[in-house]
Enzyme design. Sequence first.
Site, PDB file in Angstrom:
ATOM      1  N   ARG A   1       5.057 -13.475   8.876  1.00 43.64           N
ATOM      2  CA  ARG A   1       5.679 -12.147   8.828  1.00 43.64           C
ATOM      3  C   ARG A   1       7.083 -12.232   9.386  1.00 43.64           C
ATOM      4  O   ARG A   1       7.340 -13.037  10.270  1.00 43.64           O
ATOM      5  CB  ARG A   1       4.908 -11.225   9.774  1.00 43.64           C
ATOM      6  CG  ARG A   1       3.921 -10.330   9.131  1.00 43.64           C
ATOM      7  CD  ARG A   1       3.301  -9.444  10.196  1.00 43.64           C
ATOM      8  NE  ARG A   1       3.551  -8.058   9.855  1.00 43.64           N
ATOM      9  CZ  ARG A   1       2.882  -7.420   8.902  1.00 43.64           C
ATOM     10  NH1 ARG A   1       1.955  -8.043   8.216  1.00 43.64           N
ATOM     11  NH2 ARG A   1       3.141  -6.164   8.627  1.00 43.64           N
TER      12      ARG A   1
ATOM     13  N   GLU B   1       0.877  -1.164   0.000  1.00 46.54           N
ATOM     14  CA  GLU B   1       0.000   0.000   0.000  1.00 46.54           C
ATOM     15  C   GLU B   1       0.917   1.217   0.000  1.00 46.54           C
ATOM     16  O   GLU B   1       1.821   1.305   0.837  1.00 46.54           O
ATOM     17  CB  GLU B   1      -0.886  -0.004   1.256  1.00 46.54           C
ATOM     18  CG  GLU B   1      -1.871   1.134   1.222  1.00 46.54           C
ATOM     19  CD  GLU B   1      -2.751   1.221   2.460  1.00 46.54           C
ATOM     20  OE1 GLU B   1      -2.745   0.298   3.294  1.00 46.54           O
ATOM     21  OE2 GLU B   1      -3.442   2.245   2.583  1.00 46.54           O
TER      22      GLU B   1
ATOM     23  N   LYS C   1       4.515   0.351   9.398  1.00 51.00           N
ATOM     24  CA  LYS C   1       4.686   1.659   8.780  1.00 51.00           C
ATOM     25  C   LYS C   1       4.103   2.753   9.663  1.00 51.00           C
ATOM     26  O   LYS C   1       4.618   3.852   9.722  1.00 51.00           O
ATOM     27  CB  LYS C   1       3.976   1.674   7.419  1.00 51.00           C
ATOM     28  CG  LYS C   1       4.801   1.042   6.325  1.00 51.00           C
ATOM     29  CD  LYS C   1       4.093   1.105   4.995  1.00 51.00           C
ATOM     30  CE  LYS C   1       3.240  -0.109   4.765  1.00 51.00           C
ATOM     31  NZ  LYS C   1       2.539  -0.140   3.504  1.00 51.00           N
TER      32      LYS C   1
END
Length: 545
Positions: free
Chosen positions: A258, A33, A268
């Site tokens: 992850r 994103e 982020k």
Amino acid sequence: MVEATNFIEQIINEEIESGKVDENKIQTRFPPEPNGYLHIGHAKSLCLNFGVKEKYNGKCNLFLDDTNPSKEKEEYEEAIKKDIEWLGFSYDKVVHASDFYEQIYSYAEKEIEMGNAFVCDMTPEEISANRGTLTEPGKESPYRNRSVEENLKLFHEMREGKFPDGSKCLRAKIDMASPNINMRDPVIYRILRETHYRTGDKWCVYPMYDFAHPICDYLQGVTHSLCTLEFEDHRPLYDWVGITLGFNPKPRQIEFARLNVTNLVMSKRYLKRLVEEGKVDGWDDPRMPTLTGLRNRGIPSEALKDFCARIGIAKANSEVQISYLEACVREYLNANAERAMAVLKPLKVTITNYPDGKSEQVDFEINPNEEIKRTRKINFSKHIYIDAEDFSLAPPPKYFRLKKDGYVRLKSAYIIHCDDVVFDKDGNVQELLCSYVEDSRSGNDTSGIKVKGTIQWVNEADGKDIEIRKYGYLLKDAEYEGQDFSERMNENSVSVFNGKVEPYVFTNDIDTPYQLMRTGYFKRLVVKGKEILSEIVSLKDNFNK
Ligand code: ATP
Ligand code: MG
């Protein structure tokens, strides 16, 4: 058949064997994103997705998942492209979810026509309050049984801007009693008046990630949609979209763990906070776990990829020691970085028996790990600097550096003997008066004197003053489970030294890494207009193999 190196490649191989997928059409995508800079965790995803592409001679697009206009920016998209290039991966195409908005909208109409979606007038709060819990089913929306015609009309009016933000949404009609909360009539379109960085104000309705993603995967020709474990519970919805819309071949979502690294935070949202609160000098601060930070730090992309390959791809979450990453970096730099000499805390040494005004050149080995040895010349003369840490007035037993009335070897040059110490008026050591052993020159030592220690030095006449920075971690280890990051900030993560370095480090490209002997791996870096030497990684290996 290619040899599988992880469980995902194993699955792909099985599918190829059973004829479920065409081996010539394997396709993945890297789907960030554009709401921030990429970090080490993304490097793992990049290595996985581009690894599959390379292995199967397939394709991998850069897919920008821009369905959240309030957080996304062109700046981030450009940074993402630069980071991928730095890692040496080449994507087939750049595509955006927003490139498909028109098609996604048509697919939503199709769902309505099939009776699979309805316009709901409940507010986001009401929807969430009626969703139920893990042990209790949710409540059906009173708008659930609107006719196809009414739903289509309302959905079109939503797009035309007839309704305020949040007053209506489009929901999939699935099962309010599903044990999976994601399947309880999830919202698939929302009304949002927010200028999008690519489509501007063209749209006031935006698809939700869970609806847009399977459609975009399908339209690109993605065969394997690889994502992290938190999307496991979303997979039934991913499949529902593909099945109801008749996608053939339907992309397959596979989840992997992850990457978590000790002393690093990789969300982020948190990294953005560090930048905004001024805790770091920007996204590219050398202490940041962002790819732009690592690049600025001087971490070679090869070492980062090597790290990703070694940690592998697993199905269960775990935490990797940061020292493992450092070990990969150190291993790479040890083999590849040129050696140079610098002193963090300069201590002046005068070699009293060396002729005034004389200067000679000694041979310095560029990298002892090179197969074909190369050397370069370094000036040596009467006045040099050593590191204050390499001299002791009160040496402990087995001290092999320089002490009063003791010997030490100057790297690539001579053995010196410390005859006298000059103190300043405060009683601090100001200068050492030494003598050199004339027939002890490195490579041609006939002195017969055995010394155990070798130290680095910088010639006074051509050594350059420079600020040298070493780094600690931005975060301390958590003291208890769930501790907030703000309580873990290490306020002393930079150490600054006013050192001296030999001029050679200025002759190469600014990004060239050096092993400053006995000091660490460093590179030049411009900070606020000033050039400094910035630590890449220390020499000390504290990774427990
Ligand atoms: P963040 O929480 O940092 O915002 P994200 O998952 O929202 O991360 P995206 O930009 O949506 O970030 O992710 C792009 C791709 O990178 C996704 O496939 C995502 O699963 C993957 N990814 C993100 N973080 C990690 C990580 N720590 N380890 C492995 N893959 C990751
Ligand atoms: Mg995200």
